[in-house]
Motif scaffolding. Structure first.
Motif, PDB file in Angstrom:
ATOM      1  N   GLU A 188      -5.396  12.784 -12.118  1.00 23.80           N
ATOM      2  CA  GLU A 188      -6.006  13.943 -11.458  1.00 23.80           C
ATOM      3  C   GLU A 188      -4.957  15.002 -11.127  1.00 23.80           C
ATOM      4  O   GLU A 188      -4.959  15.553 -10.020  1.00 23.80           O
ATOM      5  CB  GLU A 188      -6.727  13.520 -10.187  1.00 23.80           C
ATOM      6  N   GLY A 189      -4.049  15.221 -12.054  1.00 16.75           N
ATOM      7  CA  GLY A 189      -3.011  16.229 -11.841  1.00 16.75           C
ATOM      8  C   GLY A 189      -1.897  15.775 -10.917  1.00 16.75           C
ATOM      9  O   GLY A 189      -1.020  16.572 -10.575  1.00 16.75           O
ATOM     10  N   MET A 190      -1.919  14.519 -10.465  1.00 19.79           N
ATOM     11  CA  MET A 190      -0.886  14.015  -9.551  1.00 19.79           C
ATOM     12  C   MET A 190       0.032  13.047 -10.294  1.00 19.79           C
ATOM     13  O   MET A 190      -0.399  11.957 -10.673  1.00 19.79           O
ATOM     14  CB  MET A 190      -1.532  13.304  -8.357  1.00 19.79           C
ATOM     15  N   PRO A 191       1.292  13.465 -10.495  1.00 23.10           N
ATOM     16  CA  PRO A 191       2.223  12.609 -11.231  1.00 23.10           C
ATOM     17  C   PRO A 191       2.857  11.551 -10.335  1.00 23.10           C
ATOM     18  O   PRO A 191       2.943  11.719  -9.120  1.00 23.10           O
ATOM     19  CB  PRO A 191       3.297  13.596 -11.713  1.00 23.10           C
ATOM     20  N   VAL A 192       3.266  10.442 -10.936  1.00 19.74           N
ATOM     21  CA  VAL A 192       4.064   9.422 -10.260  1.00 19.74           C
ATOM     22  C   VAL A 192       5.497   9.962 -10.138  1.00 19.74           C
ATOM     23  O   VAL A 192       5.976  10.626 -11.058  1.00 19.74           O
ATOM     24  CB  VAL A 192       4.046   8.116 -11.086  1.00 19.74           C
ATOM     25  N   PRO A 193       6.182   9.765  -9.009  1.00 22.32           N
ATOM     26  CA  PRO A 193       7.559  10.259  -8.889  1.00 22.32           C
ATOM     27  C   PRO A 193       8.423   9.857 -10.095  1.00 22.32           C
ATOM     28  O   PRO A 193       8.452   8.686 -10.468  1.00 22.32           O
ATOM     29  CB  PRO A 193       8.050   9.600  -7.596  1.00 22.32           C
ATOM     30  N   GLU A 194       9.079  10.878 -10.646  1.00 22.95           N
ATOM     31  CA  GLU A 194       9.897  10.766 -11.862  1.00 22.95           C
ATOM     32  C   GLU A 194      10.796   9.531 -11.860  1.00 22.95           C
ATOM     33  O   GLU A 194      10.866   8.778 -12.838  1.00 22.95           O
ATOM     34  CB  GLU A 194      10.756  12.051 -11.942  1.00 22.95           C
ATOM     35  N   VAL A 195      11.486   9.306 -10.746  1.00 23.49           N
ATOM     36  CA  VAL A 195      12.519   8.267 -10.691  1.00 23.49           C
ATOM     37  C   VAL A 195      11.946   6.883 -11.017  1.00 23.49           C
ATOM     38  O   VAL A 195      12.609   6.053 -11.630  1.00 23.49           O
ATOM     39  CB  VAL A 195      13.226   8.255  -9.312  1.00 23.49           C
ATOM     40  N   LEU A 196      10.675   6.652 -10.659  1.00 25.27           N
ATOM     41  CA  LEU A 196      10.073   5.332 -10.890  1.00 25.27           C
ATOM     42  C   LEU A 196       9.836   5.077 -12.375  1.00 25.27           C
ATOM     43  O   LEU A 196       9.679   3.926 -12.804  1.00 25.27           O
ATOM     44  CB  LEU A 196       8.753   5.205 -10.120  1.00 25.27           C
ATOM     45  N   LEU A 197       9.795   6.165 -13.168  1.00 20.82           N
ATOM     46  CA  LEU A 197       9.567   6.025 -14.608  1.00 20.82           C
ATOM     47  C   LEU A 197      10.897   5.957 -15.359  1.00 20.82           C
ATOM     48  O   LEU A 197      10.926   5.763 -16.570  1.00 20.82           O
ATOM     49  CB  LEU A 197       8.745   7.203 -15.140  1.00 20.82           C
ATOM     50  N   SER A 198      12.008   6.151 -14.624  1.00 21.44           N
ATOM     51  CA  SER A 198      13.324   6.338 -15.267  1.00 21.44           C
ATOM     52  C   SER A 198      13.919   5.035 -15.787  1.00 21.44           C
ATOM     53  O   SER A 198      14.763   5.050 -16.664  1.00 21.44           O
ATOM     54  CB  SER A 198      14.298   6.946 -14.264  1.00 21.44           C
ATOM     55  N   GLY A 199      13.508   3.894 -15.226  1.00 20.22           N
ATOM     56  CA  GLY A 199      14.107   2.619 -15.622  1.00 20.22           C
ATOM     57  C   GLY A 199      15.494   2.416 -15.028  1.00 20.22           C
ATOM     58  O   GLY A 199      16.156   1.411 -15.311  1.00 20.22           O
ATOM     59  N   HIS A 200      15.949   3.363 -14.198  1.00 21.92           N
ATOM     60  CA  HIS A 200      17.295   3.295 -13.609  1.00 21.92           C
ATOM     61  C   HIS A 200      17.220   2.536 -12.280  1.00 21.92           C
ATOM     62  O   HIS A 200      16.875   3.089 -11.238  1.00 21.92           O
ATOM     63  CB  HIS A 200      17.817   4.718 -13.402  1.00 21.92           C
ATOM     64  N   GLU A 201      17.569   1.238 -12.323  1.00 23.40           N
ATOM     65  CA  GLU A 201      17.293   0.338 -11.205  1.00 23.40           C
ATOM     66  C   GLU A 201      17.927   0.790  -9.886  1.00 23.40           C
ATOM     67  O   GLU A 201      17.294   0.735  -8.831  1.00 23.40           O
ATOM     68  CB  GLU A 201      17.772  -1.073 -11.549  1.00 23.40           C
ATOM     69  N   ARG A 202      19.202   1.232  -9.966  1.00 20.70           N
ATOM     70  CA  ARG A 202      19.888   1.614  -8.726  1.00 20.70           C
ATOM     71  C   ARG A 202      19.253   2.836  -8.081  1.00 20.70           C
ATOM     72  O   ARG A 202      19.063   2.880  -6.866  1.00 20.70           O
ATOM     73  CB  ARG A 202      21.384   1.839  -8.976  1.00 20.70           C
ATOM     74  N   ASN A 203      18.930   3.824  -8.926  1.00 22.21           N
ATOM     75  CA  ASN A 203      18.259   5.025  -8.394  1.00 22.21           C
ATOM     76  C   ASN A 203      16.903   4.680  -7.779  1.00 22.21           C
ATOM     77  O   ASN A 203      16.509   5.253  -6.762  1.00 22.21           O
ATOM     78  CB  ASN A 203      18.069   6.068  -9.494  1.00 22.21           C
ATOM     79  N   ILE A 204      16.215   3.746  -8.434  1.00 22.72           N
ATOM     80  CA  ILE A 204      14.896   3.337  -7.918  1.00 22.72           C
ATOM     81  C   ILE A 204      15.047   2.662  -6.561  1.00 22.72           C
ATOM     82  O   ILE A 204      14.333   2.992  -5.614  1.00 22.72           O
ATOM     83  CB  ILE A 204      14.169   2.416  -8.921  1.00 22.72           C
ATOM     84  N   ASP A 205      16.008   1.743  -6.441  1.00 18.70           N
ATOM     85  CA  ASP A 205      16.266   1.070  -5.152  1.00 18.70           C
ATOM     86  C   ASP A 205      16.598   2.085  -4.066  1.00 18.70           C
ATOM     87  O   ASP A 205      16.101   1.985  -2.934  1.00 18.70           O
ATOM     88  CB  ASP A 205      17.430   0.075  -5.282  1.00 18.70           C
ATOM     89  N   GLU A 206      17.448   3.054  -4.413  1.00 12.77           N
ATOM     90  CA  GLU A 206      17.845   4.079  -3.441  1.00 12.77           C
ATOM     91  C   GLU A 206      16.647   4.907  -2.997  1.00 12.77           C
ATOM     92  O   GLU A 206      16.472   5.176  -1.805  1.00 12.77           O
ATOM     93  CB  GLU A 206      18.897   5.018  -4.060  1.00 12.77           C
TER      94      GLU A 206
END
Ligand code: ADE
Length: 230
Positions: A188-206
């Motif tokens: 519905e026009g609402m994206p999931v935060p970019e970082v969660l799609l990045s696969g970058h584990e440390r950034n996701i944890d942060e």
């Protein structure tokens, strides 16, 4: 294996909440036993009376000491108990730390109050811990007991499928849990935060940790104080 013995005048109230989902799975796996005891079965006389008028006057009935004592004595003659809990609005407020500690016990009795509560002498003689689930009054202790068994039962090792998942619950480190998303990546026009799609584990944890802090600061500043004190 953890065993709860719940003493109540309304065992029916507890059957459904503890008979499904994670609680049923815990029982099926032999990690949790919940035994319901009908207090009336321990009462004497044709009417099996479990309550009586209050000395000194005042509205409302009080739970008589004898049936409760008979039930607790019978249970104690069968095994040793680590805790005999009375659920009551004037008890210590339940939180995750109390649940964590309780999940390491083996045998626990929970006494559910009804009417205007139990005779004070039962509390003095038998009860080792008094717990409230919050600052509001329920019509009986059964739903409070169900909440305690659920919150504690899921912490018993082996009950949750992903053994680590309880570690990331809200409150486990005095912080609220971060927001979570599943597919679709845009809804519905609402994206999931970019970082969660990045696969970058440390950034996701942060990111998750930051979100936890933000959420806790906004919604529960009282918890944040606890967190900052460590
Ligand atoms: N019995 C009635 N109200 C209760 C509460 N808030 N917590 C625990 N037991 C209760």
């Amino acid at each position: 294996m953890m065993r709860f013995d719940i003493i109540t005048v309304l065992p029916e109230l507890l059957e459904s909440p503890l008979g499904h989902s994670i609680m049923q799975r815990a029982k099926d796996r032999g990690l949790l036993e919940v035994h319901l005891h009908q207090l009336r079965d321990y009462a004497e006389g044709k009417h099996r009376q479990v309550d009586d008028y209050q000395f000194g006057g005042g509205a409302g009935m009080i739970m008589k000491p004898e049936p409760i004592a008979a039930c607790i004595e019978k249970l104690k003659s069968e095994r040793d108990y680590d805790a005999i809990i009375y659920v009551t609005p004037d008890g210590q407020r339940l939180d995750q730390a109390i649940c964590n500690r309780m999940s390491m016990l083996q045998n626990v009795i929970i006494l559910c109050g009804h009417y205007k509560g139990v005779d004070e002498r039962i509390r003095q003689r038998y009860i080792t811990q008094e717990l409230s689930i919050g600052d509001y009054v329920l019509s009986g202790g059964e739903l409070a007991a169900a909440i305690i068994v659920d919150a504690v039962g899921r912490l018993i090792p082996g009950v949750l499928n992903d053994e680590t998942s309880a570690l990331f619950d809200s409150f486990q480190d005095d912080l609220l849990a971060p927001p979570v998303y599943t597919r679709p990546a845009e809804w519905e026009g609402m994206p999931v935060p970019e970082v969660l799609l990045s696969g970058h584990e440390r950034n996701i944890d942060e990111w998750r940790h930051e979100q936890s802090l933000l959420r806790t600061r906004e919604r529960r500043p009282d918890l944040l104080e606890k967190y900052e004190k460590g």
